[in-house]
Design a protein around this motif. Structure first.
Motif, PDB file in Angstrom:
ATOM      1  N   LYS A 100       6.129   2.193   6.121  1.00  0.00           N
ATOM      2  CA  LYS A 100       4.967   1.182   5.493  1.00  0.00           C
ATOM      3  C   LYS A 100       4.133   2.329   4.599  1.00  0.00           C
ATOM      4  O   LYS A 100       3.672   4.411   6.016  1.00  0.00           O
ATOM      5  N   PHE A 101       3.315   2.328   3.695  1.00  0.00           N
ATOM      6  CA  PHE A 101       1.917   2.882   3.399  1.00  0.00           C
ATOM      7  C   PHE A 101       2.318   4.054   2.240  1.00  0.00           C
ATOM      8  O   PHE A 101       1.781   5.436   2.298  1.00  0.00           O
ATOM      9  N   GLN A 156       0.007   5.807  -0.017  1.00  0.00           N
ATOM     10  CA  GLN A 156      -0.921   6.550  -0.147  1.00  0.00           C
ATOM     11  C   GLN A 156      -0.597   7.882  -0.825  1.00  0.00           C
ATOM     12  O   GLN A 156       0.912   7.982  -0.929  1.00  0.00           O
ATOM     13  N   ARG A 166      -4.811   0.618  -0.960  1.00  0.00           N
ATOM     14  CA  ARG A 166      -4.166   1.118  -1.598  1.00  0.00           C
ATOM     15  C   ARG A 166      -2.919   1.285  -2.305  1.00  0.00           C
ATOM     16  O   ARG A 166      -1.630   1.564  -2.228  1.00  0.00           O
ATOM     17  N   PHE A 169      -4.750   6.366   6.081  1.00  0.00           N
ATOM     18  CA  PHE A 169      -3.501   6.264   4.854  1.00  0.00           C
ATOM     19  C   PHE A 169      -4.461   4.836   3.638  1.00  0.00           C
ATOM     20  O   PHE A 169      -4.684   5.334   2.593  1.00  0.00           O
ATOM     21  N   GLN A 170      -5.802   4.315   4.184  1.00  0.00           N
ATOM     22  CA  GLN A 170      -6.878   3.820   3.350  1.00  0.00           C
ATOM     23  C   GLN A 170      -7.940   4.402   3.214  1.00  0.00           C
ATOM     24  O   GLN A 170      -8.367   4.462   1.871  1.00  0.00           O
ATOM     25  N   ASP A 190       0.552  -1.164  -0.235  1.00  0.00           N
ATOM     26  CA  ASP A 190      -0.093   0.124   0.091  1.00  0.00           C
ATOM     27  C   ASP A 190       0.664   1.136  -0.273  1.00  0.00           C
ATOM     28  O   ASP A 190       1.722   1.327   0.693  1.00  0.00           O
TER      29      ASP A 190
END
Ligand code: GCB
Length: 607
Positions: A528-529, A517, A578, A572-573, A515
């Motif tokens: 992460k993200f 964003q 994502r 983020f989601q 994922d």
């Protein structure tokens, strides 16, 4: 009985699974898309009654009654619905995106469309639904005419005797609810998307018509195909097949079952379909007063050891996975031609791809035709996803029917090379039996394409293994791998992972992904993200992939961020998975360029 026959793999078994009516190549039709009215029916009162208390007729949305006119009369009659005066919705499209109040509605809704029809004596009329998610109960002018289960495949019903010239009342009860016996089951990783999500058409034909027509190139260099007539004069009729651009004209007579077969050497001038040169030909079938035209490409696909051979030449599948969800801030699973071209154009021109995994269910027919036109090989999947009721023979029959509806619908698409019989189903005896039976059905219905499934892998330290007895039933091995996203692996470790897989079959990475964003840049910490992490993850996974000697293709997860009720990280989601390389509105993330460059530089021995 049908079930046993299919396991035996006989031709009659294949016939038993042939959907009764397909009318796939027909373009001349009355499109019933546009404004429909609707009525929610959460307690399913139209279909059920408690203790006989409710006078059902008061609530049966499917009745052919002019409620307003009845209400003007004096007397005891009264109604608790009126679809003529109901709220409106534009179809096709999912209700969850159409009306805020219906965002999380999961149940029964009735839809109505009034229309006039041209009635021609001696001709027949059919309604063709390309997809209703998930169960459909169809009524025309108050009469029940069809029931269908399965949200991603077409069904057709004859309405010759029910249709009237003026003011037809078509009412469709759509129940989106999934359960332990549905396919897929109750839990997935995509949106609910209930509704009439693909076109509905009224088709008129002569009394005897071409129900189904197919042509393909076989491994011996011959064009082989058939045409199926439907109607009172279908036996011993002459059928003509013409490919004007190749100077081909063939004639054949139908057998007692109304089927004519064609088999002829492919002309030397035939240009084979490939991603580099996706040549399509107009193929005309004529029988009596009927004719249909399909645009068909000709190619072969095969496996030799660990190689995939397209037109006899090794090919590497440079692809990506995608859902049937258009690029839009509030998608409605409305994949018209423009939306399909935009999505697949990102793959073809943006990523330099030659392949798409259309997951996790048969996509809209427009997507398949667009893949044919643009030159993208296709993996098509039925929604046997995670877990269904493996022990229930009725569920297996359901899966077989969905598979048959897909195969007969799409078998003229040159782009389509892989049938996937499922995704990430946990290894167990009952599940393997189910899949093996399904693989046999696919081969009985279409032995010209390859069979695969997206499998789960096992980890032993730094070695990834495949211990799945289903491998024996597959032509191509495909695995989903998420090391570096799910779990604690560092990306350094991912790049060092080794694969212990059978050497005698091609391997695909059917999924890998992370994922991100859009706009979350984290150049220093690379958490992460962030887009940075996703790009690093792609670099590490592609480095790992480069070490797998039998790897013949990639379809990372996923082209575009997509809606999923599972994904509720508030920052983020926000309800979106994502893992897209582009956002829901089409913005490219860093990893897009990583994959695009990889594909551009990959030397692929293509024909
Ligand atoms: C998977 C599933 C896919 C999910 C994806 C994810 O393995 O096949 O449907 O969306 O992982 O994002 O976790």
């Amino acid at each position: 009985i049908a079930l046993l026959a299919v396991v035996a793999g006989t031709a009659s078994a294949a016939d038993a699974l042939r959907p009764p009516l397909l009318l796939t190549a027909r373009t001349a039709a009355q499109d019933l898309g546009g404004t429909w009215t609707y009525s929610k029916d959460y307690y399913r009162t139209s279909l059920t009654d408690i203790n006989g208390w409710v006078a059902k007729s008061r609530m049966q949305r499917f009745r052919d009654v002019d409620v307003a006119a009845e209400e003007k009369k004096s007397g005891p009659a009264f109604f608790e619905f009126d679809l003529d005066r109901g709220p409106t919705m534009t179809l096709p499209g999912a209700w969850n995106s159409a009306v805020p109040e219906l965002r999380w509605y999961d149940g029964l809704i009735w839809f109505q469309r009034r229309f006039d029809a041209k009635l021609v004596p001696g001709q027949r009329s059919f309604l063709r639904f390309e997809a209703v998610n998930y169960r459909a109960s169809v009524y025309l002018n108050g009469k029940p005419i069809a029931q269908h289960e399965g949200g991603f495949t077409p069904f057709v019903v004859e309405v010759t005797d029910t249709l009237r010239a003026l003011g037809n009342r078509l009412v469709v009860g759509v129940d989106s609810k999934h359960d332990a016996q549905s396919i897929p089951g109750e839990i997935t990783d995509w949106d609910l998307y209930g509704g009439i999500t693909r076109p509905v058409k009224l088709i008129r034909t002569p009394a005897t018509f071409i129900d189904d027509a197919t042509l393909r190139l076989n491994d011996a260099g011959r064009l082989v195909g058939s045409a199926q007539l439907n109607g009172p004069q279908s036996a011993n009729q002459s059928v003509t097949l013409r490919i004007a651009a190749l100077g081909v004209t063939l004639q054949a007579r139908t057998d007692a079952n109304g089927e004519a077969r064609f088999d002829t050497p492919a002309p030397a001038s035939l240009k084979r379909w490939s991603p580099e040169a996706p040549t399509l030909y107009d193929v005309d079938f004529e029988a009596g007063a009927d004719r249909v035209r399909d645009r068909i490409g000709f190619r072969t696909i095969a496996v030799r050891g660990s190689d995939l051979l397209l037109n006899g030449q090794p090919v590497f599948l440079k692809g990506i996975s995608l859902h049937e969800e258009e690029i839009a801030p509030n998608p409605a699973r409305r994949l018209d031609e423009a939306a399909a071209r935009r999505l697949l154009g990102e793959v073809k021109h943006g990523l330099h791809g030659n392949y798409v995994r259309l997951s996790h269910y048969p996509h809209n027919e427009t997507m398949l035709r667009m893949a044919d036109e643009l030159g993208l090989l296709v993996w098509s999947e039925i929604p046997v996803y995670w877990t269904v009721d493996w022990d229930n023979p009725a569920v297996l029959d359901k899966a077989r029917r969905m598979q048959a509806e897909t195969i007969y619908r799409d078998r003229n698409r040159a782009a389509l090379v892989l049938w996937s019989i499922g995704n990430e189903t946990p290894v167990a005896d009952n599940r393997t039996r189910f899949h093996a039976a399904l693989a046999q059905t696919v081969r009985a219905l279409d032995d010209s394409r390859l069979v695969s499934a997206a499998l789960l892998v096992e980890r032993k330290g730094d070695v990834i293994q495949l211990a799945d007895p289903l491998l024996a039933a597959l032509d191509v091995i495909a695995v989903n791998t998420y090391a570096g996203w799910y779990g604690d692996d560092t990306l350094d470790r991912v790049a060092r992972l080794r694969w212990d897989v059978p050497a005698d079959k091609p391997l695909l990475f059917s999924e890998f992904g992370a994922d991100a964003q859009t706009g979350f840049r984290d150049a220093t910490l690379r958490r992460k993200f962030s887009e940075d992490y996703q790009a690093d993850y792609y670099r590490a996974t592609l480095a790992m992939a480069a070490q797998v000697p039998t790897l013949r293709g990639l379809s990372p997860w996923v082209l575009k961020d997509f809606r999923s009720p599972r994904r509720e990280h508030p920052v983020f989601q926000q309800g979106w998975n994502r893992k897209g390389l582009i956002s829901e509105t089409g913005q490219r993330k860093l990893a897009f360029t990583v994959l695009a460059n990889h594909y551009k530089n990959l030397s692929s021995p293509l024909p």
